[in-house]
Structure formats: structure tokens, C-alpha cells
Design an enzyme around this catalytic site. Structure first.
Site, mmCIF file in Angstrom:
data_model
loop_
_atom_site.group_PDB
_atom_site.id
_atom_site.type_symbol
_atom_site.label_atom_id
_atom_site.label_comp_id
_atom_site.label_asym_id
_atom_site.label_seq_id
_atom_site.Cartn_x
_atom_site.Cartn_y
_atom_site.Cartn_z
ATOM 1 N N LYS A 1 0.860 -1.185 0.000
ATOM 2 C CA LYS A 1 0.000 0.000 0.000
ATOM 3 C C LYS A 1 0.897 1.237 0.000
ATOM 4 O O LYS A 1 1.631 1.486 0.953
ATOM 5 C CB LYS A 1 -0.890 -0.003 1.239
ATOM 6 N N CYS B 1 33.979 8.146 29.506
ATOM 7 C CA CYS B 1 34.638 7.747 30.741
ATOM 8 C C CYS B 1 36.014 7.232 30.323
ATOM 9 O O CYS B 1 36.111 6.291 29.535
ATOM 10 C CB CYS B 1 33.853 6.645 31.442
#
Ligand code: IVH
Length: 675
Positions: free
Chosen positions: A117, A433
Site C-alpha cells: 500500500k 569515561c
């Protein structure tokens, strides 16, 4: 929520939804996706259900609008242009089958026709004796607008029907062709890029752009925008001339129209479900947007017999894939440290179901992103989730704020090991970190190693990995292979059966596929596809360890950044020790051809344009099946895929070299056969 609060919220929701509707239906603009708006409407409906006396006649839940705008001549359709009722799952398809089965008790319904569709705008083209006479938009289904002059500029629409032997009949008398006008995703992006450069306001999405374009009064402007027409219906005064949809598509193709070639006739629910499955992810590779499929009876007489209820025929339905966007509340933001140390803000959401799964976290990428989008804790946000991707926040709905929302403040310390977060250089957006031994990094690295796309070790989810690290049983992925059942039994989380199971699952992965193992190492910039390319090109870890920057650079798809990252990883002594450790614990990655490599070592060249997949998507798919994607024809080429508007050179060369030529359809079949 108490009533006073509900009242305030309802007012705000109504305003925002109405705003959306006005932009969408009147101005042909979109301020948010349809799915996000649906999600807001759902919230409004629930609130109104709880407090029915707060419902007002002007609520968006209380009206259905359909308006035809002026500017073009209005024309009545020869037969109504219908809508389709939506279904969302297997049960509802079954219920539809049962319903129509009961209505046609004498008939054995054994053929369905199923297509993608398309998300565009419907249009009816009227041909008289083979000549394009009129083009009418859908309008309200009964009356549309005459947009013939604009439609004529669309190159995929024939001004005169092609006259092939089988389709001659349709150039006599009146033929009405219905289909969808779409703008391709890539063209839409390009158009918006150009508009951004020219400081013009951006378009919202391809469908609205196509709709807006068709309703422009100046055909020159229409001609400058790339639009496409794909046909899905053929109407004749004598309906018996088109007995099935399958036949209609073949005739439409012969008459010179673009039709979706994946559309096909199927005979039962199982085939319908297979088609649904096939396009679940593949639909994202289509050049145009789609949110589902159309399933109709193949036999058009049966279809007509079933008739219409409301605006929709009984003989067809639209299957909708689960919505990939919804709105929800952002409850909090925390920082997660990834395996490379990157500090990523993560949104904690009020749980919401998107595309069939429960979503309660979404990535916010980095601090800049939060600031750019002005996302605040407490906001109602639009969340997007497609396929396997990590859910993302599209945007906050600022007009729903009540003043209680809070800005997020970036952490300065790692939340796990409390190291000071750093940036590589000042214009980098990612904080990291820096502590290589940060427990969070270890945990994420092991979790990644055990994840589905890597070694796929069952039973090693987040909680178990953390428990094993905390018990000091593991400190890197190699340690997994040294865990003893007795060690596990000392932990609360495990009993004899579960411990045994985990050990067995880990042992079963002692000879992992090389590509999965490489991916599992978590080398920066190495995704699953690159890992696969590396495994296939170099064949073993020891070869990869010796490889030079130049050799890496020669592998297709590997650029400087990736090559550098690989060299850097193998130059690090800690990483080499890790590989030794794997070796000592008996882990031996192997480079075997998985049975699904159905195109192993076959090479493909494409000429011309393809209608259903982008070139990149085709290339990826070919590679993933073990094939090779080339840019020019040589004596090593196995197949030349011939698309539309083909160049002469490649065809000639292929002929000279005796290279086999195949159509897009044949390629598609090759890509979808299981080995
Ligand atoms: S067949 C009875 N096939 O979807 C209507 N429609 O909700 C049957 N659409 O207005 C139409 N792609 O504009 C059909 N492959 C397709 C389609 C398609 C998009 C649109 C069409 C129609 C709407 C129905």
C-alpha cells in the site's frame, strides 16, 4: 489524574490535535507524523472516556472532516473511489476471510491479490480510445479535482496507451486507470536539501509534498518536482473484460504503466502471512513510503458481489504494520556508559507499546542532541522505533508543557566509577569515561559479546552479566569460557538446572563464526556487516592481526576511519592478551560458509534504475548472501540486472562477454530464495 488536571490536559490536547488536523487537511502540511497524532488522539479518547462530561462538540474525537478545496474544476467520478478498512494482525485477517466466506457461501474463495500500500495520493486517469483525456484526484471519493495539466508532466504516465497485442482492447473506448502518485524518499530529501540552501521552508513528508505539488496552479512547477505514478486498478464499462486483479496488473504493465511487481496472487492465509513477513523490514528499502499492504479478492466479480459498507468495499482490506511512533512521557534522563566509554544520555519513558513491543527507554545520543531538540524531563515526547533499531526521541511536544518540566544537566563524573568524564577535543559532542577498567565498560563489552548479532549466548542478559562481574567470575568476554558450574551455584541467581543450562549455552559457542566473533569484540566502528566483510576477506584472526592499513583500505566498504580503528585495536597489547586468553580457553572462531550464502561468489552488475529497491539496498543484500556487487561489467560478471532506462554500454558489453541478463523480478527471486 484528578478532574481539574484532566480538564487542562484535554484542552491542550484538543488544541494540538486540531492544529495538526488543520495543517494536514487544509494546508497540506504536517507538523507531526500521523502516528504521533493518533497516539495523542488515543490519550484524548481515554481521558474523555473517563470524564464524559468534559466532551465538547468541537473535540477532534467528535467529528470527521472531509473538504474539497477550490481552484480546480470539480469532476464526479464514474464510480466512487473507495477507502479500505484497516486490519492489524492475523486474527483480523482471518475474521475478514470468515466474513466474506459467509457472504458468498456458494463460492470457494481461493485467490487473493496482495500488494504494497503506497503512501501517496490516489488519482484516476481517464483514457478515451487510448488517449489521456482527464486526470481526477480522489477528493471525497465521489467528486475530485481535474488536475489533468499537472498530471501530464509526470513522466511515468503515458499520454497514449501502449498498444501491445494482448492489451489492444483497452485502447478502444473508455479505460480508467487508478493508482497512486508518490514522491520517492530520496527525491524528497534532495528537494528539502535544495530548499534549505535557498532558505525556503522545508516540506514535512513525501506524501504531503506530492499532494501539494499536484494542486499547484502552475504545471511548470509541477514538472520541476519528481513525481511518479504507480497503477493499481483498471476499470472498463464492461467489467467482465477485467476478470481478476492479477490480469489487471499484467494489462496495466502492457499499457505502459509502472506497477508494483512484487504484487502477486496468493491462495491462502499462510501465503498472505509470508508476504507480510517478507515486507516487514524490506519495505524500508522501497523507494517510496508505505505503512502496509492491500489484500483484495483476486476475482473481481466476487469482489463486486460483496459490495460496499460505508466507504470501504467488503472484498478488500488494508493490512497495517504496527505503528513505529507513539507519544509518551519522558520521566527521567540518566547517563549510560557504553563499552567504548561513551557517555550516552538515555531517556526513561512511561512504558508504551510501539511496533508490538514495550518501550521504556530511548537513546538521546548526546548532550547536544538534547539541547538542539530542547528535550526536558517531564515532556510529552514522540518516540520512534523501527525494526531492530534502538528507540529514539523524535521531538518533545512543547505546547503540552505545564511549566513543571526540567532541563537536563550533563554529568561531570562517570556514574559508575566516578572518573571525570572527558572529551577528545573541544568540538567533539561525545563525553567519555576514560577509565579502561570502568565496570560499566566491562559489563557492556561482555553483554555485546553475548548479544544476538554476536555470539548469541542465551541466558546472558544484563542482569546475569552484572551478577557474574560482581561475583568476580568474569572480567572480560574470554572469562565466560572458564566459568564452572560450581562457581555459578554459589550465586543466588542460579540453581542446578539454570547453571547447567548457561554452561552448556556458553560451551556451545566455542567455535563461533569468525564474523560474529569479530563483531563481538566490539572494535569501534565495526558493525555486523563490516565484520562479515573482514571475515570473508581475511579468513582468520591471525591473518587479521597481521593485516596492513593498505590491505584494509582495499576492502570495499572500509575507509580510513574503520581501517585505523582495526589497526589500533590489534596494536593494543591488552587486546592481544585477550585473544590469547580465548585461545587458551579453547575458543576457535571458524570461517565457514553459512548455508544461506545462496549467491556465494556470484557477481552482479545493475544497469538502469530499479523500481522497488535502492541500489545500496540491493548491494547489501547481494553481499549478505555471499555475492559480489560490481559497478561495471567484466568477464567475471555472472549476472547483469537490467532495470528501466538502461544505458547502452553495459548491455553491449554484457552481450559481447556472454554475461547472463536478468530482470529486476528475477533478481528479486534470487534474493529471496532460501538456500
Ligand atoms: S487498491 C478499493 N492498491 O489506498 C480501493 N490501493 O485505502 C482499493 N493505495 O485510495 C485500492 N496503494 O489510494 C490499492 N497497491 C494499492 C494501493 C492502494 C495505495 C491507496 C489508494 C486507496 C487507498 C485505500
Amino acid at each position: 489524574m484528578n478532574k481539574a488536571k484532566a480538564k487542562q490536559r484535554i484542552e491542550k490536547l484538543k488544541q494540538l490535535i486540531n492544529d495538526y488536523r488543520y495543517h494536514y487537511h487544509v494546508l497540506n502540511q504536517s507538523i507531526m507524523s500521523e502516528e504521533a497524532a493518533d497516539s495523542l488522539k488515543h490519550e484524548l479518547t481515554l481521558l474523555e472516556e473517563k470524564y464524559p462530561d468534559l466532551i465538547t462538540p468541537d473535540s477532534p474525537t467528535q467529528r470527521v472532516v472531509s473538504a474539497i478545496s477550490s481552484g480546480f474544476q470539480q469532476v464526479r467520478h464514474s464510480s466512487r473511489m473507495l477507502s479500505l478498512n484497516d486490519v492489524f494482525n492475523e486474527q483480523e485477517i482471518r475474521a475478514w476471510q470468515d466474513r466474506i466466506g459467509k457472504l458468498l457461501p456458494q463460492t470457494n474463495i481461493s485467490q487473493y491479490f496482495i500488494d504494497i500500500k503506497m503512501d501517496g495520493l490516489a488519482c484516476a486517469l481517464i483514457y478515451q480510445d487510448g488517449h489521456l483525456e482527464q486526470a481526477i484526484t480522489r477528493g471525497d471519493g465521489f467528486v475530485g479535482e481535474d488536475v489533468t495539466n499537472n498530471i501530464r508532466t509526470i513522466e511515468s504516465i503515458p499520454l497514449r496507451l501502449r498498444q501491445t497485442k494482448d492489451a489492444k482492447l483497452f485502447s478502444i473506448g473508455r479505460s480508467e486507470i487508478r493508482g497512486e502518485i508518490v514522491m520517492y524518499k530520496q527525491d524528497f530529501i534532495k528537494l528539502n536539501e535544495e530548499r534549505a540552501k535557498a532558505n525556503l521552508p522545508l516540506f514535512a513528508n513525501p506524501r504531503n509534498t506530492a499532494a501539494g505539488t499536484i494542486r499547484q496552479l502552475d504545471p511548470k512547477l509541477v514538472a520541476s518536482r519528481p513525481l511518479h505514478f504507480r497503477a493499481y486498478d483498471l476499470l472498463r464499462d464492461n467489467s467482465g473484460e477485467v476478470p481478476t486483479n492479477d490480469y489487471a496488473y499484467r494489462v496495466l504493465h502492457d499499457l505502459g504503466f509502472l506497477v508494483n511487481y512484487m504484487a502477486k496472487e496468493v491462495s491462502n492465509l499462510k501465503d498472505i502471512l509470508e508476504f507480510i513477513d517478507l515486507w516487514q523490514d524490506n519495505r524500508h528499502e522501497l523507494p517510496f513510503n508505505t505503512d502496509g499492504l492491500v489484500i483484495k479478492l483476486n476475482n473481481r466479480e466476487q469482489f463486486n458481489q460483496l459490495g460496499v459498507v460505508g466507504k470501504a468495499p467488503r472484498g478488500a482490506i488494508a493490512y497495517k504494520y504496527a505503528a513505529e511512533q507513539a507519544t509518551t512521557k519522558l520521566q527521567d534522563i540518566f547517563i549510560s556508559i557504553g563499552r567504548t566509554g561513551a557517555a550516552t544520555p538515555v531517556a526513561i519513558l512511561e512504558p508504551v507499546i510501539i511496533a508490538g513491543s514495550r518501550v521504556q527507554m530511548a537513546t538521546l545520543h548526546n548532550q547536544n542532541e538534547i539541547e538542539k531538540k530542547d528535550i526536558r524531563i517531564g515532556d510529552t515526547v514522540i518516540v520512534h522505533k523501527a525494526g531492530d533499531i534502538i528507540p529514539e526521541i523524535v521531538e518533545p511536544l512543547i505546547s503540552l508543557r505545564d511549566g513543571s518540566e526540567k532541563k537536563f544537566k550533563m554529568y561531570s563524573l562517570c556514574p559508575v566509577c566516578h572518573s571525570k568524564l572527558v572529551k577528545k577535543d573541544s568540538d567533539e559532542v561525545v563525553w567519555r569515561c576514560p577509565n579502561k577498567n570502568c565496570p560499566s565498560r566491562t559489563w557492556k563489552a561482555i553483554e555485546h559479546f553475548a548479544s544476538k548479532q554476536a555470539l548469541d549466548i542465551e541466558g546472558l542478559g544484563e542482569k546475569n552479566v552484572i551478577a557474574l562481574i560482581e561475583a568476580k567470575l568474569i572480567n572480560d568476554p574470554a572469562d565466560l569460557f572458564n566459568i564452572k558450574q560450581a562457581d555459578l551455584l554459589k550465586l543466588d541467581r542460579f540453581a542446578t538446572v539454570s547453571a547447567k543450562k548457561l554452561i552448556t549455552n556458553i560451551k556451545a559457542k566455542k567455535t563461533p563464526q569468525l564474523s560474529r566473533f569479530i563483531y563481538g569484540l566490539g572494535i569501534r566502528h565495526i558493525g555486523a556487516q563490516t565484520a562479515d566483510d573482514l571475515a570473508r576477506r581475511f579468513g582468520s584472526l591471525s591473518k587479521l592481526e597481521q593485516v596492513t592499513f593498505e590491505q584494509l583500505n582495499q576492502v570495499e566498504g572500509i575507509g580510513n576511519i574503520v581501517a585505523e580503528s582495526i589497526i589500533e585495536w590489534f596494536a593494543n597489547q591488552d587486546n592481544l592478551k585477550l585473544l590469547d586468553k580465548f585461545n587458551n580457553f579453547g575458543v576457535k572462531p571458524i570461517q565457514s560458509q553459512s548455508p544461506k550464502k545462496t549467491l556465494l561468489n556470484l557477481s552482479f552488475v545493475i544497469t538502469g534504475s530499479l523500481t522497488t529497491m535502492t541500489r545500496e539496498a540491493v548491494a547489501d543484500k547481494i553481499r549478505s548472501l555471499g555475492g559480489i556487487f560490481q559497478s561495471s561489467v567484466s568477464k567475471d560478471t555472472d549476472y547483469l540486472v537490467v532495470g528501466n532506462n538502461v544505458g547502452h554500454n553495459k548491455l553491449e558489453k554484457a552481450k559481447q562477454l556472454g554475461v547472463k541478463q536478468i530482470s529486476e523480478q528475477e533478481l528479486f527471486n534470487l534474493l529471496n530464495t532460501e538456500g
